[in-house]
Write a protein that holds these residues in place. Structure first.
Motif, PDB file in Angstrom:
ATOM      1  N   ASN A 168       3.774  10.073  -6.970  1.00  0.00           N
ATOM      2  CA  ASN A 168       3.666   8.958  -6.864  1.00  0.00           C
ATOM      3  C   ASN A 168       4.476   7.533  -7.196  1.00  0.00           C
ATOM      4  OD1 ASN A 168       0.720  10.244  -7.138  1.00  0.00           O
ATOM      5  ND2 ASN A 168       1.193  11.577  -9.022  1.00  0.00           N
ATOM      6  N   PHE A 169       5.356   8.045  -6.507  1.00  0.00           N
ATOM      7  CA  PHE A 169       6.154   6.809  -6.144  1.00  0.00           C
ATOM      8  C   PHE A 169       5.593   5.874  -5.288  1.00  0.00           C
ATOM      9  CE2 PHE A 169       9.761   4.389  -4.093  1.00  0.00           C
ATOM     10  CZ  PHE A 169      10.848   4.199  -5.368  1.00  0.00           C
ATOM     11  N   ARG A 170       6.297   4.556  -6.201  1.00  0.00           N
ATOM     12  CA  ARG A 170       5.113   3.394  -5.884  1.00  0.00           C
ATOM     13  C   ARG A 170       6.166   1.993  -6.011  1.00  0.00           C
ATOM     14  NH1 ARG A 170       0.219   1.508  -9.417  1.00  0.00           N
ATOM     15  NH2 ARG A 170       2.240   0.629 -10.685  1.00  0.00           N
ATOM     16  N   SER A 171       6.762   1.591  -4.678  1.00  0.00           N
ATOM     17  CA  SER A 171       7.858   0.519  -4.720  1.00  0.00           C
ATOM     18  C   SER A 171       6.448  -1.108  -4.969  1.00  0.00           C
ATOM     19  CB  SER A 171       8.393   0.228  -3.756  1.00  0.00           C
ATOM     20  OG  SER A 171       9.282  -1.048  -3.882  1.00  0.00           O
ATOM     21  N   GLY A 172       6.992  -1.993  -5.855  1.00  0.00           N
ATOM     22  CA  GLY A 172       6.227  -2.939  -6.102  1.00  0.00           C
ATOM     23  C   GLY A 172       5.021  -3.271  -6.124  1.00  0.00           C
ATOM     24  N   GLY A 173       4.239  -4.153  -7.294  1.00  0.00           N
ATOM     25  CA  GLY A 173       2.956  -3.885  -6.846  1.00  0.00           C
ATOM     26  C   GLY A 173       2.639  -3.562  -8.708  1.00  0.00           C
ATOM     27  N   ILE A 174       3.687  -3.187  -9.741  1.00  0.00           N
ATOM     28  CA  ILE A 174       3.678  -3.280 -10.653  1.00  0.00           C
ATOM     29  C   ILE A 174       3.288  -4.200 -12.114  1.00  0.00           C
ATOM     30  CG2 ILE A 174       4.565  -1.245 -12.119  1.00  0.00           C
ATOM     31  CD1 ILE A 174       6.179  -0.557  -9.748  1.00  0.00           C
ATOM     32  N   SER A 175       2.324  -4.616 -12.495  1.00  0.00           N
ATOM     33  CA  SER A 175       2.169  -4.905 -13.755  1.00  0.00           C
ATOM     34  C   SER A 175       2.565  -5.059 -14.619  1.00  0.00           C
ATOM     35  CB  SER A 175       0.624  -4.628 -14.224  1.00  0.00           C
ATOM     36  OG  SER A 175       0.341  -5.698 -15.299  1.00  0.00           O
ATOM     37  N   ASP A 176       3.224  -6.112 -15.012  1.00  0.00           N
ATOM     38  CA  ASP A 176       4.228  -6.389 -16.257  1.00  0.00           C
ATOM     39  C   ASP A 176       3.715  -5.486 -17.364  1.00  0.00           C
ATOM     40  OD1 ASP A 176       6.257  -7.507 -15.087  1.00  0.00           O
ATOM     41  OD2 ASP A 176       5.808  -9.419 -15.504  1.00  0.00           O
ATOM     42  N   ALA A 177       2.395  -5.168 -17.826  1.00  0.00           N
ATOM     43  CA  ALA A 177       1.322  -4.790 -18.786  1.00  0.00           C
ATOM     44  C   ALA A 177       1.560  -3.000 -18.551  1.00  0.00           C
ATOM     45  CB  ALA A 177      -0.282  -4.529 -18.575  1.00  0.00           C
TER      46      ALA A 177
END
Length: 143
Positions: A114-123
């Motif tokens: 489930n690796f994600r790069s970018g689009g990660i919310s600061d919350a």
């Protein structure tokens, strides 16, 4: 998970959150939450034992059926805890798939999903205080 100076780490016994202003380290077994300055080297007694300096390693990349294989080997005399790393990178997405790491004479393998790069919310980097009601809070600032 990292984003700029923010971070989040969760595993079975320990978890940590840093919003860039405060660093929280949760010990689930001891039911404690330590609050630290996020720039303190004392904030995480586990992660601080392992350092990484890019100039301390030899690098090699190869192609394989698994994906791209990137290997790092510590140069002779380097005092870093990390001696060898073998990373498998997906050829199409360029996302990391796994890491095999040697620290001193111990080997461990980390499988990445489930690796994600970018689009990660600061919350996601905000400490969920309500989830740890009843835990002992220990303020270690200033440290």
């Amino acid at each position: 998970m990292y984003k700029g100076n923010k971070q989040r780490f969760v595993e079975s016994r320990y978890a940590s959150w840093s919003d860039g202003n405060r660093f929280y380290r949760v010990d689930k077994k001891e039911h404690t939450v330590e609050l630290h300055n996020p720039k303190s080297k004392k904030k995480d007694r586990f992660a601080s034992k392992f350092t990484f300096s890019p100039d301390n390693y030899y690098y090699h990349i190869a192609d394989s059926r698994e994906g791209f294989v990137i290997m790092l080997d510590a140069k002779p005399g380097v005092k870093s805890g990390i001696k060898h790393v073998k990373a498998i990178i997906d050829k199409i997405t360029r996302a990391p798939k796994s890491l095999k790491i040697k620290v001193a004479f111990f080997w461990t393998t980390v499988n990445i999903s489930n690796f994600r790069s970018g689009g990660i919310s600061d919350a996601i980097f905000n400490f969920p205080e309500s989830a740890y009601r009843g835990y002992e809070f220990i303020d270690k600032r200033p440290d």
